[in-house]
Design a protein around this motif. Structure first.
Motif, PDB file in Angstrom:
ATOM      1  N   SER A 266       0.834  -1.196   0.000  1.00  0.00           N
ATOM      2  CA  SER A 266       0.000   0.000   0.000  1.00  0.00           C
ATOM      3  C   SER A 266       0.873   1.252   0.000  1.00  0.00           C
ATOM      4  N   SER A 267       0.417   2.279  -0.704  1.00  0.00           N
ATOM      5  CA  SER A 267       1.135   3.552  -0.703  1.00  0.00           C
ATOM      6  C   SER A 267       1.195   4.152   0.696  1.00  0.00           C
ATOM      7  N   GLU A 268       0.232   3.798   1.554  1.00  0.00           N
ATOM      8  CA  GLU A 268       0.193   4.315   2.917  1.00  0.00           C
ATOM      9  C   GLU A 268       1.319   3.746   3.782  1.00  0.00           C
ATOM     10  N   GLU A 269       1.960   2.658   3.314  1.00  0.00           N
ATOM     11  CA  GLU A 269       3.059   2.046   4.050  1.00  0.00           C
ATOM     12  C   GLU A 269       4.419   2.588   3.634  1.00  0.00           C
ATOM     13  N   SER A 270       4.455   3.561   2.757  1.00  0.00           N
ATOM     14  CA  SER A 270       5.708   4.061   2.186  1.00  0.00           C
ATOM     15  C   SER A 270       6.748   4.411   3.247  1.00  0.00           C
ATOM     16  N   SER A 271       7.996   4.083   2.940  1.00  0.00           N
ATOM     17  CA  SER A 271       9.100   4.348   3.865  1.00  0.00           C
ATOM     18  C   SER A 271       9.536   5.805   3.857  1.00  0.00           C
TER      19      SER A 271
ATOM     20  N   PRO B 224       5.207   9.336  10.016  1.00  0.00           N
ATOM     21  CA  PRO B 224       4.201   8.497  10.668  1.00  0.00           C
ATOM     22  C   PRO B 224       2.920   9.284  10.937  1.00  0.00           C
ATOM     23  N   PRO B 225       1.770   8.598  10.995  1.00  0.00           N
ATOM     24  CA  PRO B 225       0.511   9.294  11.261  1.00  0.00           C
ATOM     25  C   PRO B 225       0.548  10.019  12.607  1.00  0.00           C
ATOM     26  N   TYR B 226      -0.001  11.226  12.616  1.00  0.00           N
ATOM     27  CA  TYR B 226      -0.057  11.999  13.856  1.00  0.00           C
ATOM     28  C   TYR B 226      -1.344  11.671  14.605  1.00  0.00           C
ATOM     29  N   PRO B 227      -1.290  11.668  15.934  1.00  0.00           N
ATOM     30  CA  PRO B 227      -2.523  11.439  16.697  1.00  0.00           C
ATOM     31  C   PRO B 227      -3.432  12.653  16.612  1.00  0.00           C
ATOM     32  N   THR B 228      -4.716  12.413  16.653  1.00  0.00           N
ATOM     33  CA  THR B 228      -5.680  13.512  16.688  1.00  0.00           C
ATOM     34  C   THR B 228      -5.918  13.920  18.139  1.00  0.00           C
ATOM     35  N   LEU B 229      -6.604  15.046  18.318  1.00  0.00           N
ATOM     36  CA  LEU B 229      -6.941  15.485  19.669  1.00  0.00           C
ATOM     37  C   LEU B 229      -7.805  14.440  20.358  1.00  0.00           C
ATOM     38  N   GLN B 230      -8.732  13.827  19.578  1.00  0.00           N
ATOM     39  CA  GLN B 230      -9.586  12.796  20.167  1.00  0.00           C
ATOM     40  C   GLN B 230      -8.757  11.600  20.642  1.00  0.00           C
ATOM     41  N   ASP B 231      -7.704  11.219  19.875  1.00  0.00           N
ATOM     42  CA  ASP B 231      -6.849  10.100  20.279  1.00  0.00           C
ATOM     43  C   ASP B 231      -6.200  10.376  21.637  1.00  0.00           C
ATOM     44  N   ILE B 232      -5.728  11.615  21.810  1.00  0.00           N
ATOM     45  CA  ILE B 232      -5.061  11.976  23.054  1.00  0.00           C
ATOM     46  C   ILE B 232      -6.058  12.016  24.209  1.00  0.00           C
ATOM     47  N   GLN B 233      -7.239  12.627  23.945  1.00  0.00           N
ATOM     48  CA  GLN B 233      -8.247  12.737  24.991  1.00  0.00           C
ATOM     49  C   GLN B 233      -8.755  11.370  25.418  1.00  0.00           C
TER      50      GLN B 233
ATOM     51  N   CYS C 159       8.086  10.314  15.595  1.00  0.00           N
ATOM     52  CA  CYS C 159       9.238  11.218  15.586  1.00  0.00           C
ATOM     53  C   CYS C 159       8.969  12.482  14.779  1.00  0.00           C
ATOM     54  N   GLY C 160       8.006  12.451  13.880  1.00  0.00           N
ATOM     55  CA  GLY C 160       7.686  13.644  13.095  1.00  0.00           C
ATOM     56  C   GLY C 160       8.590  13.851  11.905  1.00  0.00           C
ATOM     57  N   CYS C 161       9.425  12.870  11.596  1.00  0.00           N
ATOM     58  CA  CYS C 161      10.350  12.995  10.465  1.00  0.00           C
ATOM     59  C   CYS C 161       9.800  12.235   9.268  1.00  0.00           C
TER      60      CYS C 161
END
Length: 215
Positions: free
Chosen positions: A87-92, A96-105, A116-118
């Motif tokens: 899948s293109s979503e697995e690209s190296s 990486p996907p960022y968490p949403t506010l709902q994920d954190i809450q 890592c945000g890189c």
């Protein structure tokens, strides 16, 4: 392009912010691989994309146009031919996907689990294209990972293509970044390169810009 809503928190109150962003439709690569040997083969797939400006353009003049879309390792059993799907979503190359506010809450993501945000922005993996469809060459080179890996068991995980390793270990790939387009090429065209390098393949794709769509 799509319009998306971002829920943020200010002064303990939730606010909804709308923004328009580029977004591509996720897709799946399908690579047919034939392992004619008796033993399993650990292979690295190097996937690139470059625009087609005109037919027969000299490869050495366009080698800097090739962008790396993905690099991943797969094991092929001996004496088998398989279709490898990715899948293109697995690209190296992607951040990486960022968490949403709902994920954190909701406690689905903690500060220690934050990515890592890189990496390259996830919505910008492929160029925008044109309304009439931009022609591009999709190229893949498959090589022996046991020969290319800097040490046995080295992994290509996360956004390693652009960001390297976060820890103190060595970069896992012996090949230079951008290989094989990191050097002058003796092939006149990409077609001739594929003919003379049997562990590679190409196909032409068309990237179409669909304009603005609501999410």
């Amino acid at each position: 392009m799509i319009e998306k809503e971002i829920i943020t928190s200010m002064d303990q109150e939730e606010r909804v912010i709308s923004q328009t962003v580029m977004q591509y439709f996720p897709f799946t690569y399908r690579f047919k691989v034939d392992n004619t040997g008796e033993e399993e083969a650990t292979l690295v797939f190097r996937v690139f994309l470059a625009p087609v400006r005109y037919f027969g353009e000299e490869l050495d003049q366009r080698r800097n146009d090739f962008i790396e879309l993905d690099r991943f390792v797969s094991v092929i059993p001996g004496g088998t031919d398989l279709t490898i799907e990715r899948s293109s979503e697995e690209s190296s190359v992607l951040v990486p996907p960022y968490p949403t506010l709902q994920d954190i809450q909701e406690g689905k993501m903690t500060s220690s689990q934050a990515p890592c945000g890189c990496g390259w922005p996830r919505n910008l993996l492929v160029p925008r294209g044109t309304a009439s469809g931009m022609r591009a060459d999709l190229y893949v080179l498959v090589t022996n990972w046991k020969e290319d890996a800097v040490y046995p068991g080295a992994q290509l995980s996360g956004s390693v293509s652009y960001c390297g390793k976060r820890d103190s270990s060595l970069y896992p790939d012996k090949r230079p970044m951008g290989f094989p387009f990191d050097r002058e090429l003796s092939f006149d065209t990409l077609e001739k390169m594929v003919m003379e390098v049997p562990n590679s393949a190409k196909t032409e794709v068309k990237i179409t810009f669909l304009g603005h769509e609501s999410d």
